[in-house]
Write a protein that holds these residues in place. Structure first.
Motif, PDB file in Angstrom:
ATOM      1  N   THR A  25       0.834  -1.201   0.000  1.00 27.64           N
ATOM      2  CA  THR A  25       0.000   0.000   0.000  1.00 27.64           C
ATOM      3  C   THR A  25       0.869   1.251   0.000  1.00 27.64           C
ATOM      4  O   THR A  25       0.598   2.205  -0.736  1.00 27.64           O
ATOM      5  CB  THR A  25      -0.961  -0.009   1.203  1.00 27.64           C
ATOM      6  N   ALA A  26       1.908   1.262   0.814  1.00 32.05           N
ATOM      7  CA  ALA A  26       2.822   2.416   0.863  1.00 32.05           C
ATOM      8  C   ALA A  26       3.464   2.649  -0.498  1.00 32.05           C
ATOM      9  O   ALA A  26       3.531   3.785  -0.977  1.00 32.05           O
ATOM     10  CB  ALA A  26       3.887   2.204   1.935  1.00 32.05           C
ATOM     11  N   ASP A  27       3.928   1.577  -1.148  1.00 32.88           N
ATOM     12  CA  ASP A  27       4.544   1.708  -2.473  1.00 32.88           C
ATOM     13  C   ASP A  27       3.561   2.294  -3.478  1.00 32.88           C
ATOM     14  O   ASP A  27       3.910   3.188  -4.253  1.00 32.88           O
ATOM     15  CB  ASP A  27       5.053   0.355  -2.969  1.00 32.88           C
ATOM     16  N   ALA A  28       2.319   1.795  -3.463  1.00 32.85           N
ATOM     17  CA  ALA A  28       1.307   2.278  -4.410  1.00 32.85           C
ATOM     18  C   ALA A  28       0.977   3.744  -4.142  1.00 32.85           C
ATOM     19  O   ALA A  28       0.797   4.529  -5.082  1.00 32.85           O
ATOM     20  CB  ALA A  28       0.057   1.413  -4.323  1.00 32.85           C
ATOM     21  N   LEU A  29       0.891   4.122  -2.862  1.00 30.59           N
ATOM     22  CA  LEU A  29       0.600   5.521  -2.524  1.00 30.59           C
ATOM     23  C   LEU A  29       1.752   6.437  -2.953  1.00 30.59           C
ATOM     24  O   LEU A  29       1.526   7.525  -3.483  1.00 30.59           O
ATOM     25  CB  LEU A  29       0.318   5.668  -1.032  1.00 30.59           C
ATOM     26  N   MET A  30       2.985   6.003  -2.724  1.00 34.10           N
ATOM     27  CA  MET A  30       4.143   6.815  -3.132  1.00 34.10           C
ATOM     28  C   MET A  30       4.193   6.949  -4.653  1.00 34.10           C
ATOM     29  O   MET A  30       4.458   8.027  -5.172  1.00 34.10           O
ATOM     30  CB  MET A  30       5.439   6.231  -2.564  1.00 34.10           C
ATOM     31  N   ASP A  31       3.908   5.847  -5.362  1.00 37.73           N
ATOM     32  CA  ASP A  31       3.872   5.889  -6.824  1.00 37.73           C
ATOM     33  C   ASP A  31       2.800   6.855  -7.324  1.00 37.73           C
ATOM     34  O   ASP A  31       2.928   7.434  -8.402  1.00 37.73           O
ATOM     35  CB  ASP A  31       3.611   4.499  -7.410  1.00 37.73           C
ATOM     36  N   ALA A  32       1.732   7.035  -6.534  1.00 39.50           N
ATOM     37  CA  ALA A  32       0.628   7.918  -6.918  1.00 39.50           C
ATOM     38  C   ALA A  32       0.878   9.374  -6.514  1.00 39.50           C
ATOM     39  O   ALA A  32       0.019  10.225  -6.729  1.00 39.50           O
ATOM     40  CB  ALA A  32      -0.670   7.411  -6.299  1.00 39.50           C
ATOM     41  N   GLY A  33       2.034   9.638  -5.886  1.00 33.63           N
ATOM     42  CA  GLY A  33       2.377  11.023  -5.586  1.00 33.63           C
ATOM     43  C   GLY A  33       2.215  11.455  -4.145  1.00 33.63           C
ATOM     44  O   GLY A  33       2.212  12.648  -3.852  1.00 33.63           O
TER      45      GLY A  33
END
Length: 125
Positions: A25-33
């Motif tokens: 989830t953290a990776d996906a959120l960081m990828d989303a900005g």
């Protein structure tokens, strides 16, 4: 990630006790900005909230170890920092549950990794 964010990216406090779910989830959120602060339980989240003024979103699981669960953390945040957006996730609650604090978004588990970012982006806009 520790310290105060100096970027213009929205800061999300991610509270999830399942390590691999939290990491994905953290990776996906960081990828989303988003800038993401990760913690495994509500007690640590409360400490972070008391020492940081830049958190814009709380994304919390419900069931976790510690002195309070995610619903209690969400209610605490809603009372003390009403400007912080709250998103709750659980594999055990229904979104229409009367247990959810006012003005919170709900994401049922399991969720696709892009769902939290989409929900948070819609709340921020």
């Amino acid at each position: 990630m520790n310290g105060h964010s100096t970027s213009l990216r929205p800061v999300v406090l991610l509270v999830e006790d399942e390590l691999f779910v939290r990491m994905a989830t953290a990776d996906a959120l960081m990828d989303a900005g988003f800038d993401v602060i990760e913690t495994a339980h509500a007690d640590a989240a409360r400490e972070i909230l008391l020492h940081r003024a830049d958190i814009q979103v709380l994304f919390t699981d419900v069931k976790m170890p510690g002195s309070m669960d995610g619903l209690e953390l969400a209610a605490f945040v809603r009372r003390r920092w009403p400007h912080i957006l709250v998103v709750i996730t659980s594999g055990h609650l229904e979104p229409e549950s009367r247990h959810l604090p006012e003005n919170t978004a709900f994401i049922a588990k399991p969720y696709h990794e892009k769902v939290p970012a989409a929900v948070i982006q819609s709340l921020l806009s």
